[in-house]
Design a protein around this motif. Structure first.
Motif, mmCIF file in Angstrom:
data_model
loop_
_atom_site.group_PDB
_atom_site.id
_atom_site.type_symbol
_atom_site.label_atom_id
_atom_site.label_comp_id
_atom_site.label_asym_id
_atom_site.label_seq_id
_atom_site.Cartn_x
_atom_site.Cartn_y
_atom_site.Cartn_z
ATOM 1 N N UNK A 65 0.842 -1.191 0.000
ATOM 2 C CA UNK A 65 0.000 0.000 0.000
ATOM 3 C C UNK A 65 0.879 1.243 0.000
ATOM 4 N N UNK A 66 0.364 2.389 -0.438
ATOM 5 C CA UNK A 66 1.193 3.603 -0.525
ATOM 6 C C UNK A 66 1.675 4.068 0.849
ATOM 7 N N UNK A 67 2.926 4.463 0.913
ATOM 8 C CA UNK A 67 3.517 5.002 2.140
ATOM 9 C C UNK A 67 2.857 6.342 2.482
ATOM 10 N N UNK A 68 2.559 6.523 3.773
ATOM 11 C CA UNK A 68 1.908 7.760 4.199
ATOM 12 C C UNK A 68 2.902 8.905 4.360
ATOM 13 N N UNK A 69 4.204 8.618 4.374
ATOM 14 C CA UNK A 69 5.201 9.682 4.545
ATOM 15 C C UNK A 69 5.617 10.279 3.200
ATOM 16 N N UNK A 70 6.021 9.424 2.266
ATOM 17 C CA UNK A 70 6.507 9.966 0.981
ATOM 18 C C UNK A 70 5.420 10.042 -0.077
ATOM 19 N N UNK A 80 -1.505 15.909 -3.900
ATOM 20 C CA UNK A 80 -2.759 16.299 -4.520
ATOM 21 C C UNK A 80 -3.914 15.979 -3.572
ATOM 22 N N UNK A 81 -4.773 16.967 -3.308
ATOM 23 C CA UNK A 81 -5.929 16.736 -2.441
ATOM 24 C C UNK A 81 -6.845 15.671 -3.024
ATOM 25 N N UNK A 82 -7.002 15.688 -4.353
ATOM 26 C CA UNK A 82 -7.862 14.704 -5.002
ATOM 27 C C UNK A 82 -7.290 13.301 -4.815
ATOM 28 N N UNK A 83 -5.984 13.169 -5.064
ATOM 29 C CA UNK A 83 -5.345 11.864 -4.911
ATOM 30 C C UNK A 83 -5.459 11.381 -3.470
ATOM 31 N N UNK A 86 -9.017 10.171 -2.647
ATOM 32 C CA UNK A 86 -9.380 8.901 -3.268
ATOM 33 C C UNK A 86 -8.593 7.733 -2.684
ATOM 34 N N UNK A 87 -7.310 7.930 -2.451
ATOM 35 C CA UNK A 87 -6.494 6.860 -1.872
ATOM 36 C C UNK A 87 -6.992 6.519 -0.467
ATOM 37 N N UNK A 88 -7.326 7.546 0.318
ATOM 38 C CA UNK A 88 -7.857 7.300 1.660
ATOM 39 C C UNK A 88 -9.182 6.552 1.599
ATOM 40 N N UNK A 93 -12.147 1.253 2.472
ATOM 41 C CA UNK A 93 -12.996 0.156 1.993
ATOM 42 C C UNK A 93 -12.341 -0.478 0.765
ATOM 43 N N UNK A 94 -11.319 -1.316 0.980
ATOM 44 C CA UNK A 94 -10.572 -1.872 -0.147
ATOM 45 C C UNK A 94 -11.397 -2.751 -1.077
ATOM 46 N N UNK A 95 -12.507 -3.300 -0.576
ATOM 47 C CA UNK A 95 -13.282 -4.241 -1.394
ATOM 48 C C UNK A 95 -14.242 -3.543 -2.354
#
Length: 349
Positions: A65-70, A80-83, A86-88, A93-95
């Motif tokens: 999963x994407x690192x929350x630091x970098x 990006x606020x949009x990114x 959406x990632x959050x 809810x990964x499913x």
């Protein structure tokens, strides 16, 4: 394919936080379950705990999963606020299989999300969400039979999200099986051309595909629907067999596979696949010649479609089919892999 020399080069760039390697690779950290950009400020992992990928999508499908630091899904120094939104939402809810109404609930324009993700990361947001969902399932397949909630909670906000994502793809949560259930088992296989997934029962192999193949999730779902059984992590004799045979194949020591197969397809598709297996190792054939070989001279397009429906990569060697003009043509595992396989076989004839 990332070579051993490149891995050493990428690891040194990671230690140096070398900005020149931004966009060149991402690193997955086995101990934390995250993937990072080369300039991540976090404490550096040991080399043996690193896996390197050329795209974010490859890292996602490999279960990271994407690192929350970098924040590897944002431009360096710019989140990006949009990114982030959406990632959050995916992590919460990964499913989820995203529909237009899901974007509306977040006050996000679906076309804008699609365009921004495609421009920056080479994949749409829906492809990102699918890769994340697939990666969660692959994490369990890669780990083997055991389901340990403590470990899952270490890498994810909730193990329930993992189980939901797994059941979306494989048919049921991995903890809900007993010895009375009829099941297929799936294993992760590491190869020189990247990881593969093998699915089999005790009698034969049903599927062998590269993990990053486009549409793999749909292939697994079709297999599950055809067999009317669920798929769980595990190992069977055919999986052990193909694991060993692939090692010999990639070492140039095996030319004919002996692992028992289960071919699920129409009579026409099976005839195409069986003829593919008759193409000698190190040889190629055109689509038209392939059609003629099964007595269907005018059906080369149907033959090409049957090749594309093949779920047993390398074993059923659709990589040996090329265009009449000598061009490589298409390949589900990617043209780079097709070229490598043909050159590998030609050099070991």
């Amino acid at each position: 394919m990332i070579t051993d020399a490149q891995k050493q080069e990428f690891y040194q760039a990671l230690l140096d936080k070398n900005a020149h390697y931004e966009g060149v690779f991402f690193v997955g950290v086995q101990t934390t379950g995250v993937f990072c950009r080369p300039t991540c400020p976090a404490r550096k992992p040991k080399f043996e705990n690193c896996e390197f990928y050329k795209t974010a999508q490859e890292a996602l499908i490999a279960s990271f999963r994407p690192c929350m630091r970098c924040r590897p899904l944002s431009h360096p120094g710019q989140v990006s606020d949009l990114v982030r939104t959406l990632v959050d939402a995916v992590e919460a809810d990964p499913s989820r299989r995203w529909k237009d109404r899901d974007f509306e609930e977040l006050s996000v324009d679906a076309s804008t999300a699609r365009r921004q993700f495609k421009k920056r990361f080479g994949m749409t947001f829906v492809e990102y969400a699918r890769s994340r969902r697939m990666g969660l399932a692959m994490k369990q397949i890669r780990a083997g039979d055991a389901v340990i909630d403590a470990q899952l909670n270490t890498g994810y906000e909730s193990s329930s999200g993992f189980r939901d994502a797994f059941s979306k793809i494989m048919g049921a949560a991995p903890t809900k099986f007993t010895q009375h259930n009829k099941i297929l088992k799936a294993s992760w296989l590491d190869t020189k051309l990247g990881p593969m997934i093998a699915i089999a029962d005790d009698a034969g192999l049903y599927l062998l595909e590269f993990i990053d193949r486009r549409g793999l999730e749909r292939e697994v779902e079709r297999l599950r629907l055809k067999t009317k059984v669920a798929i769980i992590p595990g190992v069977t004799d055919p999986i052990n067999s193909i694991r060993l045979e692939l090692e010999f194949y990639f070492d140039g020591k095996l030319k004919v596979f002996k692992t028992p197969l289960n071919l699920l397809g129409s009579s026409f598709q099976r005839s195409v696949w069986e003829e593919l297996m008759r193409i000698p190792y190190g040889n190629t054939r055109s689509y038209m010649a392939q059609a003629a070989s099964i007595g269907k001279n005018r059906a080369y397009r149907a033959v090409a479609n049957a090749n594309g429906a093949n779920q047993l990569a390398i074993i059923i060697p659709c990589h040996r089919i090329i265009n009449s003009n000598g061009d490589l043509g298409g390949y589900g595992g990617g043209i780079t892999r097709k070229k490598w396989l043909l050159e590998h076989e030609a050099s070991h004839v």
